[in-house]
Motif scaffolding. Structure first.
Motif, mmCIF file in Angstrom:
data_model
loop_
_atom_site.group_PDB
_atom_site.id
_atom_site.type_symbol
_atom_site.label_atom_id
_atom_site.label_comp_id
_atom_site.label_asym_id
_atom_site.label_seq_id
_atom_site.Cartn_x
_atom_site.Cartn_y
_atom_site.Cartn_z
ATOM 1 N N SER A 84 41.857 35.015 45.108
ATOM 2 C CA SER A 84 41.130 36.230 45.484
ATOM 3 C C SER A 84 40.833 37.076 44.250
ATOM 4 O O SER A 84 39.764 37.674 44.146
ATOM 5 C CB SER A 84 41.890 37.045 46.534
ATOM 6 N N GLU A 85 41.765 37.109 43.311
ATOM 7 C CA GLU A 85 41.535 37.890 42.096
ATOM 8 C C GLU A 85 40.494 37.223 41.208
ATOM 9 O O GLU A 85 39.633 37.891 40.630
ATOM 10 C CB GLU A 85 42.841 38.103 41.329
ATOM 11 N N ARG A 126 37.197 38.033 42.694
ATOM 12 C CA ARG A 126 36.823 39.426 42.426
ATOM 13 C C ARG A 126 36.266 39.565 41.013
ATOM 14 O O ARG A 126 35.227 40.209 40.795
ATOM 15 C CB ARG A 126 38.037 40.351 42.597
ATOM 16 N N ASP A 177 48.806 41.099 41.112
ATOM 17 C CA ASP A 177 49.785 41.858 41.884
ATOM 18 C C ASP A 177 50.051 41.050 43.158
ATOM 19 O O ASP A 177 49.206 40.996 44.049
ATOM 20 C CB ASP A 177 49.229 43.239 42.229
ATOM 21 N N HIS A 178 51.205 40.413 43.232
ATOM 22 C CA HIS A 178 51.516 39.535 44.367
ATOM 23 C C HIS A 178 51.563 40.265 45.705
ATOM 24 O O HIS A 178 51.431 39.637 46.750
ATOM 25 C CB HIS A 178 52.839 38.800 44.127
ATOM 26 N N GLU A 179 51.753 41.569 45.673
ATOM 27 C CA GLU A 179 51.811 42.326 46.925
ATOM 28 C C GLU A 179 50.443 42.495 47.564
ATOM 29 O O GLU A 179 50.331 42.672 48.770
ATOM 30 C CB GLU A 179 52.451 43.691 46.686
ATOM 31 N N THR A 180 49.385 42.447 46.740
ATOM 32 C CA THR A 180 48.050 42.714 47.275
ATOM 33 C C THR A 180 47.051 41.580 47.058
ATOM 34 O O THR A 180 45.995 41.585 47.692
ATOM 35 C CB THR A 180 47.462 43.992 46.650
ATOM 36 N N ASP A 181 47.349 40.639 46.168
ATOM 37 C CA ASP A 181 46.351 39.635 45.805
ATOM 38 C C ASP A 181 46.934 38.230 45.728
ATOM 39 O O ASP A 181 48.136 38.040 45.596
ATOM 40 C CB ASP A 181 45.760 39.955 44.426
ATOM 41 N N THR A 182 46.017 37.260 45.786
ATOM 42 C CA THR A 182 46.347 35.874 45.456
ATOM 43 C C THR A 182 45.563 35.532 44.192
ATOM 44 O O THR A 182 44.620 36.244 43.821
ATOM 45 C CB THR A 182 45.940 34.905 46.575
#
Length: 110
Positions: free
Chosen positions: A71-72, A75, A63-68
């Motif tokens: 970072s994903e 996670r 989700d480009h709005e919340t993650d790179t």
């Protein structure tokens, strides 16, 4: 009326850890049978890609709005996934290949 894609079946070695990983990784919810995991109601429809050269695997889009991408990936690694180190990437790769704790290979796509 045409058929609809009802489910993707993953062959796993141990249901408990696989259920735990995929529930956390994708925000799924157990439904009825605890081995049936449903996506959030806001999730977009799943596509079916056909390829003559690639192995069966999941493509997971960030989700480009919340993650790179990184970072994903981090996670998912914190949930027990590992990088597939011997994968040959194209020069302009917009994805990372990981393996879930149950051994399922999947791609995280930017």
């Amino acid at each position: 009326m045409p058929l609809t894609l009802g489910a993707i079946i993953l062959n796993v070695k141990d249901l408990g850890p696989a259920r735990e990983f995929w529930t956390a990784a994708l925000g799924l919810t157990p439904a009825g049978n605890p081995d049936f995991l449903l996506p959030p109601s806001t999730a977009p429809a799943t596509r079916l890609h056909l390829d003559e050269n690639d192995q069966t695997h999941l493509d997971l889009w960030i989700d480009h709005e919340t993650d790179t991408l990184e970072s994903e990936v981090e996670r998912l690694i914190s949930l027990g996934a590992t990088r597939v180190e011997d994968w040959t990437y194209p020069p302009d790769a917009d994805f990372v290949v990981l393996k879930s704790p149950d051994g399922t290979v999947f791609c995280v796509i930017d």
